[in-house]
Design a protein around this motif. Structure first.
Motif, short mmCIF file in Angstrom:
data_model
loop_
_atom_site.label_atom_id
_atom_site.label_comp_id
_atom_site.label_asym_id
_atom_site.label_seq_id
_atom_site.Cartn_x
_atom_site.Cartn_y
_atom_site.Cartn_z
N GLY A 191 -25.55 90.38 96.79
CA GLY A 191 -25.14 89.91 95.45
C GLY A 191 -24.95 91.06 94.48
N ALA A 192 -25.84 92.04 94.54
CA ALA A 192 -25.73 93.21 93.65
C ALA A 192 -24.48 94.03 93.99
N LYS A 193 -24.16 94.14 95.26
CA LYS A 193 -22.97 94.89 95.68
C LYS A 193 -21.70 94.20 95.19
N VAL A 194 -21.65 92.87 95.29
CA VAL A 194 -20.50 92.10 94.80
C VAL A 194 -20.34 92.32 93.29
N ALA A 195 -21.43 92.21 92.55
CA ALA A 195 -21.37 92.38 91.09
C ALA A 195 -20.93 93.80 90.73
N ALA A 252 -11.41 99.40 96.45
CA ALA A 252 -12.45 98.55 95.85
C ALA A 252 -12.22 97.08 96.21
N ARG A 253 -10.96 96.65 96.22
CA ARG A 253 -10.66 95.26 96.61
C ARG A 253 -11.02 95.01 98.08
N ARG A 254 -10.74 95.98 98.94
CA ARG A 254 -11.10 95.86 100.36
C ARG A 254 -12.61 95.73 100.50
N ASP A 255 -13.36 96.61 99.80
CA ASP A 255 -14.82 96.55 99.85
C ASP A 255 -15.32 95.21 99.32
N LEU A 256 -14.72 94.74 98.23
CA LEU A 256 -15.13 93.47 97.65
C LEU A 256 -14.88 92.31 98.62
N LEU A 279 -17.83 89.87 99.72
CA LEU A 279 -17.70 88.43 99.44
C LEU A 279 -17.80 87.62 100.73
N THR A 280 -17.22 88.13 101.80
CA THR A 280 -17.33 87.47 103.10
C THR A 280 -18.77 87.45 103.56
N ARG A 281 -19.46 88.57 103.42
CA ARG A 281 -20.86 88.65 103.83
C ARG A 281 -21.73 87.71 102.99
N GLN A 282 -21.39 87.60 101.70
CA GLN A 282 -22.15 86.70 100.83
C GLN A 282 -21.91 85.23 101.24
N ALA A 283 -20.66 84.90 101.53
CA ALA A 283 -20.31 83.53 101.90
C ALA A 283 -20.89 83.11 103.26
N THR A 284 -21.06 84.08 104.16
CA THR A 284 -21.54 83.75 105.50
C THR A 284 -23.03 84.02 105.69
#
Length: 164
Positions: A47-51, A69-73, A77-82
């Motif tokens: 969550g901190a990485k996404v923010a 940055a978009r690629r990293d995001l 976001l995928t890791r957060q969702a899964t």
């Protein structure tokens, strides 16, 4: 070529229109195979990485930096969702989220078994998918487990459960 070193009407198929055509392709960050198990700490770190990346994107102006940055995001976001948070273990046996002290080859070491994104072997955070973690899984204190083709290569010395 003629004697002056000039080309003699080389086919268009062999000429480059621009150097951009030959840059390394930009691939997505690889997602580790298998389930995305996380500790409570690991979920908070994602969550901190996404923010952080969302904030950084607002300040970027250079196109390559924005793309990176978009690629990293997208990855985070995928890791957060899964993410699949794992319940805190009870400490009766080696499990995801435990800190394990073990003896192998005459040396005593301590590792905490965590998710792939939280893993940092140099800091003692070992992914649950690592061979060493898999070998120790479900073992109890005092148990000898096989590892790397060697019978009874690892002795489980202690199992602790942290706050996470």
């Amino acid at each position: 070529m003629d004697r002056t070193g000039r080309g003699t009407g080389m086919s268009v198929a062999f000429r480059r229109e621009s150097d951009d055509e030959h840059l390394e392709p930009k691939f997505e960050l690889p997602i580790p195979p298998g389930p995305n198990l996380v500790t409570a700490r690991g979920l908070a770190l994602i969550g901190a990485k996404v923010a952080e990346l969302e904030s950084r994107l607002l300040t970027l102006t250079e196109e390559d930096a924005i793309k990176a940055a978009r690629r990293d995001l997208r990855y985070w976001l995928t890791r957060q969702a899964t993410a699949q948070p794992v319940a805190r273990p009870d400490g009766s046996h080696v499990a995801f989220g435990c800190t394990v002290t073990f003896r192998m080859n005459g040396k005593t070491r301590t590792v905490t078994i965590v998710g792939d994104d939280e893993a940092d072997p140099a800091a003692g955070l070992l992914s649950f998918s690592a061979p060493l973690s898999r070998a120790m899984m479900d073992a109890e204190v005092g148990e000898l487990v096989d590892f790397s083709g060697k019978p009874e290569a690892i002795e489980i010395v202690a199992i602790e459960v942290g706050e996470g």
